[in-house]
Design an enzyme around this catalytic site. Structure first.
Site, PDB file in Angstrom:
ATOM      1  N   GLY A 154      48.395  52.259  49.944  1.00  0.00           N
ATOM      2  CA  GLY A 154      49.674  52.007  50.364  1.00  0.00           C
ATOM      3  C   GLY A 154      50.042  51.885  52.191  1.00  0.00           C
ATOM      4  N   LEU A 171      48.052  46.738  44.809  1.00  0.00           N
ATOM      5  CA  LEU A 171      47.596  47.149  45.523  1.00  0.00           C
ATOM      6  C   LEU A 171      46.423  48.041  45.475  1.00  0.00           C
ATOM      7  CD1 LEU A 171      48.283  45.821  48.314  1.00  0.00           C
ATOM      8  CD2 LEU A 171      49.872  48.421  47.796  1.00  0.00           C
ATOM      9  N   ASP A 172      45.420  48.160  46.348  1.00  0.00           N
ATOM     10  CA  ASP A 172      44.774  48.748  46.589  1.00  0.00           C
ATOM     11  C   ASP A 172      44.098  49.245  45.459  1.00  0.00           C
ATOM     12  OD1 ASP A 172      44.799  48.754  49.335  1.00  0.00           O
ATOM     13  OD2 ASP A 172      46.470  50.166  49.293  1.00  0.00           O
ATOM     14  N   GLU A 173      44.425  48.984  44.279  1.00  0.00           N
ATOM     15  CA  GLU A 173      43.642  49.812  43.203  1.00  0.00           C
ATOM     16  C   GLU A 173      42.370  48.879  42.083  1.00  0.00           C
ATOM     17  OE1 GLU A 173      46.326  51.001  40.206  1.00  0.00           O
ATOM     18  OE2 GLU A 173      47.377  52.257  41.525  1.00  0.00           O
TER      19      GLU A 173
END
Lengths: 284, 284, 284, 284
Positions: free
Chosen positions: C201, C227-229
């Protein structure tokens, strides 16, 4: 010569450094090491001093009293005074993993650690032979759901009996209770086998493997009430690839754990770590 | 507030730190940063101080004179006083490789470097377009066997004209002469593309490849008369494997060179580097 | 010679390697590189092959058809065939941070990246001058809450017009929509400024500072809906200390971001990355 | 299943990989691992294969003979065939430093090393107690100027008696003779306490300290006639600063030596290292 170490923490104010260093000089002390840090945002001042005094005339308790009245009260300092010639007493807590225990004890036996290890406490009997081969007492205190309080009583009794200064959890597979933490605030060092805050809790290597990270880590921190969230002392990492299995992660991780934990122990025993706001100042 | 940086070096003696810090306090200065080092074997003392003074009453030249008479002469110090608000002036020397130049100029244009770059000097015309795109003067001074002295005269003239404080050889492929070194002692920063003292001289990546090393490095150092033997400021490394060709070594090395050189520039411009006995004290 | 790259993924079975390599030989191809990986737990087989064929007689589309019928269908392979002589087309998405853009473009202009960059797209006009200095088209497409769909239409139109193969988010400060991700599955590379899964994040450096970590990192990954995974391609780290401010974290992090992102771009353009189960196999 | 490991080295030629892999398949073998490398400059081909065969019908000596006639002679291969289920026998040579010995033996006792250690040989009696605590035979063979040949006779006799496959010099402070090297070509692993080729020979930490390097290293290599110039298997490094004394260099170095040596031992025992032109191919 007698050597002392001073750790000082207070609100930042003009003239602190000059006041302290002049005071040491007036007491005929020689500053052999000075390091300082200011957190500008929080307006906090941190200092670490090593000073030498003539053996003949220096009395540490007199110094403690005088420094307190002349300097510390004035600046409203949190401060600690250590006799640098006294080695702190460290208790080792272990369970079944032997790698950190072997590593610490072989460093200890070669004189690398400036520490005394009066005893080893374990919730399993498995590693007693290692303690024996280093001629160290090994107390096997079984911990179950039902005997938690009694087991802790026993642990605390031993820690007092051996006048333990700080505790190292060398892959101790048991959550430490509030009582022990309150008794040893910022004096229980844990090694967590991940790059915190990634992968707190159990089985971090399995989680790291599942996530497909390219780097794994280990973190040494002081134990607080919040699991794996205490102030970080030291971290290190190593690379992994898709060819590595979980078993490889664990083996590579063991090497990290040994190194990171031994570095944290050294920093702590040399009184190079100061804690504030759940973070550490680590002087080098 | 006015801010100064003091670099001090002298024989180690009792009371130095107290004398200096008390003096600063008497001048109504506030010490915002102190770092010190003692080489016990050589009995040498090193100190870096940052102090703040009230704008209204502080005159740096008065301070310089008074500090010299009151403190520095007494301890027979080598010392330097810098106005921290003035950015040092840096000349860039380049040849044909563009990676370090791009890296430095993009850091410069983003405000990352506390430095002024008044000019770029090159023995080749190739990189002028880069200088242009950053709106910086680019002086192409051809250097041949026959015009060495004249070329240097021209270089020195430009360096004086632009009041250059220090020089960075950003992969400048030419040996710098004694005259320039004498004019800028410990003020010419070079980046050598190996992990010195391994592989000094020309073509270090080729030598590293031939030797079959598993790690390559880059080294930033001050230039002295002895090629690649000056005091080391910073080094870093990266892994290579048998799958890497010489071309790969060079590409990986470029990334190292950029990082290591920019770190050295930052340390120098913040006056964090002190030189003695062909070594450096690097305060952090 | 014509050179092709084959990426193959299927359930593990006896004889796969022999079947493929014999087939290549029968087609008069020469295997110049072979790498393979088996995930034993999942019983999945991965392979990367580079082969050379005589220019005169080799037709890539004939090979594609024949390989499909003779080999791929038999083993139920997921596979990709690339003409190694064609450079993939990469679109750069940027916002206001210039460090990654400068880094990529200076690598591009020196010939380090085996890629074509037909265009740069940005939701801010700020970095146009950099695109210009490298003679690259820069499309400023403002993105607001109200025009999201139209902005994406425009982006997608440009990506098709320029026949873009994959997208690099070079610190693009905008969450990419499902439509774009579906259009470019595992073909959008992001650089996240933390050591994922720690600090996903916004504002990871601030979080890292607050947590008091001793090491910060950067992570390059393929963009997925979460998100960001997405699958991690590459990570790297650098040390920080208590003396570093958030600003220092950001500066040190920039150097990481540049290196990690450029490594990920190189791995992707050389078709060295295969994705499965939200992880990557990265051949070297 | 029976598992074998094949190491192959020959001039590069079209069709090698297909020939080998087809042959394995014809023998009803299953390739579970394949790695290959081509040195394009030297036109040399290297391969490492792990294959599984059915227990009932596979006879390793039959395979050896048939592979030799059918494949190896044809391509003029240098090749080695290992029974992967047999652990190689490793002799440890030590002197007075205990850190590498402790490290290797604690890894050995935890099952981390796929190796047998039938004996430890030393030119000093000091570390016998460590051997004892791990229940391993310790042969103290004094080596002086006068008894060199007799001491070597004794060493060689023991090595044969115990059927030693390879030797690890775990900080053995004695130059190994030509006779031993000839008997164990590329089968004697040394750990040198510097980042070779920097600081070969005696007292590398002292030399590194004197030179003022910012990074120190350790190097594991095969022993050849030329001191500290044999093929490098593995290297690693750690940072040092001006605050570190020579004693600190030595302590930090010990941690490097342990890690680097144990990695080299693992690579060797898994037959992942191939030597040519005084360099190594290290498969991972």
């Amino acid at each position: 010569m007698k050597r002392i170490t001073l750790l000082i923490n207070c609100n930042d104010r003009k003239g602190i450094i000059a006041s302290i260093t002049s005071y040491i000089q007036q007491q005929n002390g020689n500053i052999v090491y000075i390091d300082q840090h200011v957190d500008r945002e929080e307006e906090l001042f941190f200092m670490r001093l090593e000073c030498e005094f003539s053996k003949e005339i220096f009395l540490i308790e007199d110094f403690r009293k005088d420094f307190s009245e002349t300097i510390a009260e004035n600046f409203e300092m949190n401060w600690h005074l250590y006799n640098s010639d006294l080695k702190p007493k460290m208790a080792l807590f272990v369970s079944k993993y032997e790698h950190c225990l072997y590593d610490i004890l072989s460093r200890y036996s070669s004189g690398e650690l400036e520490v005394e290890i009066p005893l080893i406490i374990s919730n399993h009997p498995d590693l007693e032979h290692i303690a024996k081969s280093f001629n160290l007492p090994y107390y096997y205190i079984k911990v179950t759901k039902d005997n938690k309080v009694e087991a802790e009583d026993l642990q605390l009794k031993l820690l007092k009996e051996y006048q333990i200064d700080f505790i190292v959890l060398a892959r101790y597979m048991q959550i430490v209770s509030s009582r022990l933490i309150e008794e040893y605030p910022n004096h229980i060092i844990n090694i967590h086998h991940s790059f915190l805050p990634a992968f707190p809790g159990a089985k971090p290597y399995h989680s790291a493997f599942k996530r497909g990270v390219k780097i794994i880590g280990a973190t040494s921190h002081y134990v607080t009430e919040d699991l794996d969230e205490g102030p970080i002392i030291e971290q290190d990492i190593t690379r992994v690839t898709h060819t590595n299995t979980i078993k490889d992660f664990i083996l590579k991780g063991k090497d990290l754990e040994k190194i990171v934990l031994s570095r944290a122990i050294k920093l702590h025993t040399k009184r190079k770590v100061m804690v504030y706001k759940n973070k550490t100042v680590v002087f080098i």
